[in-house]
Design a protein around this motif. Structure first.
Motif, short mmCIF file in Angstrom:
data_model
loop_
_atom_site.label_atom_id
_atom_site.label_comp_id
_atom_site.label_asym_id
_atom_site.label_seq_id
_atom_site.Cartn_x
_atom_site.Cartn_y
_atom_site.Cartn_z
N LEU A 215 0.83 -1.21 0.00
CA LEU A 215 0.00 0.00 0.00
C LEU A 215 0.87 1.26 0.00
O LEU A 215 0.55 2.24 -0.69
N VAL A 216 1.96 1.25 0.75
CA VAL A 216 2.86 2.41 0.78
C VAL A 216 3.40 2.69 -0.62
O VAL A 216 3.39 3.83 -1.09
N VAL A 217 3.89 1.64 -1.28
CA VAL A 217 4.44 1.81 -2.63
C VAL A 217 3.36 2.28 -3.60
O VAL A 217 3.57 3.21 -4.39
N ALA A 218 2.19 1.66 -3.53
CA ALA A 218 1.12 1.99 -4.47
C ALA A 218 0.68 3.44 -4.34
O ALA A 218 0.58 4.17 -5.33
N LEU A 219 0.42 3.88 -3.10
CA LEU A 219 -0.04 5.26 -2.89
C LEU A 219 1.05 6.27 -3.23
O LEU A 219 0.79 7.28 -3.90
N ALA A 220 2.28 6.01 -2.75
CA ALA A 220 3.37 6.96 -2.98
C ALA A 220 3.67 7.11 -4.46
O ALA A 220 3.81 8.24 -4.97
N PHE A 221 3.74 6.00 -5.17
CA PHE A 221 4.06 6.07 -6.60
C PHE A 221 2.91 6.71 -7.39
O PHE A 221 3.13 7.54 -8.27
N SER A 222 1.68 6.33 -7.07
CA SER A 222 0.54 6.88 -7.80
C SER A 222 0.41 8.38 -7.59
O SER A 222 0.22 9.15 -8.54
N ILE A 223 0.52 8.83 -6.34
CA ILE A 223 0.42 10.26 -6.05
C ILE A 223 1.60 11.02 -6.67
O ILE A 223 1.43 12.10 -7.24
N GLY A 224 2.80 10.45 -6.58
CA GLY A 224 3.96 11.12 -7.14
C GLY A 224 3.85 11.31 -8.64
O GLY A 224 4.07 12.41 -9.16
N VAL A 225 3.50 10.25 -9.36
CA VAL A 225 3.37 10.34 -10.82
C VAL A 225 2.17 11.21 -11.20
O VAL A 225 2.23 12.04 -12.12
N GLY A 226 1.07 11.04 -10.46
CA GLY A 226 -0.14 11.78 -10.80
C GLY A 226 -0.02 13.27 -10.55
O GLY A 226 -0.56 14.09 -11.31
N MET A 227 0.69 13.67 -9.51
CA MET A 227 0.81 15.08 -9.16
C MET A 227 1.96 15.79 -9.86
O MET A 227 2.03 17.02 -9.83
N ASP A 228 2.86 15.06 -10.49
CA ASP A 228 4.06 15.66 -11.07
C ASP A 228 3.69 16.71 -12.12
O ASP A 228 3.06 16.42 -13.13
N GLY A 229 4.10 17.94 -11.85
CA GLY A 229 3.91 19.02 -12.81
C GLY A 229 2.49 19.53 -12.94
O GLY A 229 2.21 20.34 -13.83
N ARG A 230 1.57 19.12 -12.08
CA ARG A 230 0.17 19.53 -12.19
C ARG A 230 -0.08 20.93 -11.62
O ARG A 230 -1.09 21.56 -11.95
N GLY A 231 0.79 21.41 -10.76
CA GLY A 231 0.60 22.74 -10.19
C GLY A 231 -0.43 22.81 -9.08
O GLY A 231 -0.83 23.91 -8.68
#
Length: 583
Positions: free
Chosen positions: A393-409
């Motif tokens: 769960l830690v990996v899934a949430l951290a990776f998803s949020i990191g990739v999803g939020m990257d550069g979104r402002g």
């Protein structure tokens, strides 16, 4: 270790010269030239991609190649030496790190080269301090956190690599960039998958060469800058200086560089272990003073990077391992010569011009390969200690949020441009999620119980009392408690088989038992340490890359009656048996 009653020592029969051996100068020079050729493409691609992606001009680009070669040469030579706790005393090739590309782009875009230099000083201090901090950090910067950060770094840099395929001269075919990159990737992938022996060592160079040939065929390879460049000289200096009064931009990006610096530093610890393995004929306990020297020298290299305005340095254990494996030479004289050659090449502008003629699509393809390997390294790190549902769960949430939020402002809108820029970088937001979840798991879970005793049957009563207290604290019934105690006795008996087979005169081994309570189960690490010195550091530095294939089949037949799972790992100077007992 041992097989029966006979000590079995791993011997590298192909190694001709160990680090302290006096290797003949012609032999060392030949090996050093191979090392220089192997590292040049990586160094040039990293500094060139960073400069071009940030929109810096030709003056800055020429300077960064010059400074990158010079800093890489000095740091590599420093690693070959051993001055107290400074330097690894081994062949350790060092140059600019791909892990810092995205962070460097952020710094250049927000505050220019001066801001990058100031933040690189932070990286240098992080590496120097890491050796002393690691024992206290290992419960926070876990393999799950470090591996997730590595995967996020790769994912956030991939768009930079893809964008390089569109950098073409005016009038070039729109399909030229993709075609050139595809040729380079196909040749590289084919060699990696099918090449053997020395061919695999030259995979990167051949792939880059194939891409350049494709670019020449399509008319987008410009050789004129090489003809115009002088043979000898120094480019115009572009020293950014250090900002001694850091503003909001510095404090905003500080967490980014600290996190990347910590993760790269922890990865370099494993690199130091690998370098020692490939540099010895007979494998022994890992010298952690060497690892500390490596980190300190890498910190000095990053400090030199800050002064000259180039991205921070890292070490490349793969090149050291490849050179030692292919040539059988691990003499530190090779490291000195690689450093001298790199520094000398910095004063050849024609060579720098030649390297910079590598078309951007080829650089993008090479960067894709580097980031792909970095992503795989992150996956291996994450799975090193196994993945349960919490870690997953830690990996899934951290990776998803990191990739999803990257550069979104999103965070810039909430916190303002200055303070939100750091969290808008996907690596930072993902790493923050991983750290917070890991801290939550540590804070809300049952505390780990630890016992340290001598590895001897006389320690059984103390171990038995320790396990009984743990079972009582978990409110296990009598049958479950007896099963846990029996598992402890059988594990101790199995580990004593190894200790009894070791030669007389060795340091008496220590046994460290770490209990990790889980819901309805207890996971126990039985860690046998054969070298007393720096026990805490030794436990901290155990790394999957220091793992040895088990040459001795320990009998766990009786233990399997009590444990639901058993995992046995051997390292240099230590071995770990992980036993899980269900209630």
């Amino acid at each position: 270790m041992a097989d029966g009653s006979t000590e079995r020592v791993r011997v590298n029969e192909n190694l001709r010269y160990e680090p302290d051996d006096k290797c003949p100068l012609p032999v060392a020079a030949g090996v050093a030239i191979q090392g220089v050729i192997l590292i040049l493409p990586t160094l040039v691609v990293i500094v060139a991609v960073t400069a071009r992606a940030a929109g810096e001009g030709a003056k800055y680009l020429s300077w960064t190649v010059f400074a990158g070669l010079l800093v890489g040469g000095v740091t590599t030579a420093l690693q070959a030496g051993r001055f107290g706790r400074l330097g690894a005393g081994h062949v350790v090739v060092a140059c600019a790190s791909p892990s810092y590309i995205a962070a460097s782009l952020l710094a250049l875009s927000v505050g220019g080269a001066a801001l990058l230099a100031s933040l690189t000083v932070v990286v240098a201090l992080t590496h120097i301090a890491l050796a002393g901090w690691l024992p206290s950090l290992r419960n926070v910067v876990t393999p799950v956190v470090a591996g997730t950060v590595l995967m996020l770094l790769a994912a956030t840099i991939l768009p930079v690599a893809i964008d390089r395929m569109d950098e073409l001269p005016s009038g070039a075919s729109p399909a030229a960039g993709v075609t050139i990159a595809a040729v380079s990737l196909l040749v590289t992938a084919g060699l990696v998958l099918r090449a053997v022996g020395a061919w695999r060592l030259w995979t990167s160079l051949i792939g880059i060469g194939a891409g350049c040939v494709a670019a020449a065929v399509m008319g987008v390879y410009d050789f004129q800058p090489v003809l115009d460049a002088p043979w000898f000289g120094i480019p115009s200096a572009y020293l950014p200086g250090l900002d001694l009064t850091p503003g909001a931009e510095f404090w905003t990006l500080l967490p980014v560089f600290v996190i990347v610096g910590l993760v790269v530093g922890i990865k370099n610890i494993g690199d130091g272990v690998v370098v020692q393995q490939v540099s010895r004929r007979q494998q022994g306990a890992t010298d952690f003073r060497m690892v500390q020297g490596l980190l300190n020298a890498n910190g000095v290299g990053s400090l030199l990077s800050a002064i000259t305005g180039v991205p921070p340095t890292t070490v490349y254990s793969s090149i050291s391992a490849s050179l030692a494996g292919l040539t059988g030479v691990a003499s530190r004289r090779v490291g000195y010569l690689i450093g001298a050659f790199l520094a000398a090449l910095a004063f050849l502008p024609k060579l720098a011009a030649f390297l910079l003629t590598i078309p951007s699509p080829v650089m993008g393809a090479y960067l894709l390969v580097l980031m792909g390997m970095l992503f795989v390294e992150g996956m291996r790190t994450v799975t090193r200690d196994g993945l349960d549902r919490r870690k997953s769960l830690v990996v899934a949430l951290a990776f998803s949020i990191g990739v999803g939020m990257d550069g979104r402002g999103v965070f810039s809108d909430l916190l303002g441009e200055t303070w939100g820029a750091s969290l808008d970088f996907g690596m930072t937001s993902g790493a923050l999620v991983a750290l917070l979840l890991t801290l939550f798991i540590e804070a809300t879970g049952r505390r780990r119980a630890r016992l340290e005793v001598g590895l001897a049957m006389s320690a059984l009563p103390e171990i038995d009392r320790h396990l009984t207290e743990i079972a009582a604290g978990m409110r296990w019934n009598a049958a479950s408690t007896d099963r846990l105690r029996a598992a402890g006795e059988e594990t101790l008996s199995s580990l004593l088989q190894t200790a009894d087979a070791r030669p007389a005169g060795d340091t008496p081994p220590r046994l460290v038992i770490v209990a990790r309570p889980a819901r309805g189960a207890l996971e126990m690490d039985y860690i046998t340490v054969y070298v007393e010195e720096n026990l805490e550091d030794r436990l901290s530095y155990l790394d999957e890359r220091s793992y040895l294939p088990d040459e001795r089949e320990v009998s766990f037949r009786l233990l399997r009656h009590y444990a639901s799972s058993i995992r046995h790992r051997k390292y240099h100077g230590a071995e770990v048996v992980t036993v899980r007992v269900e209630a």
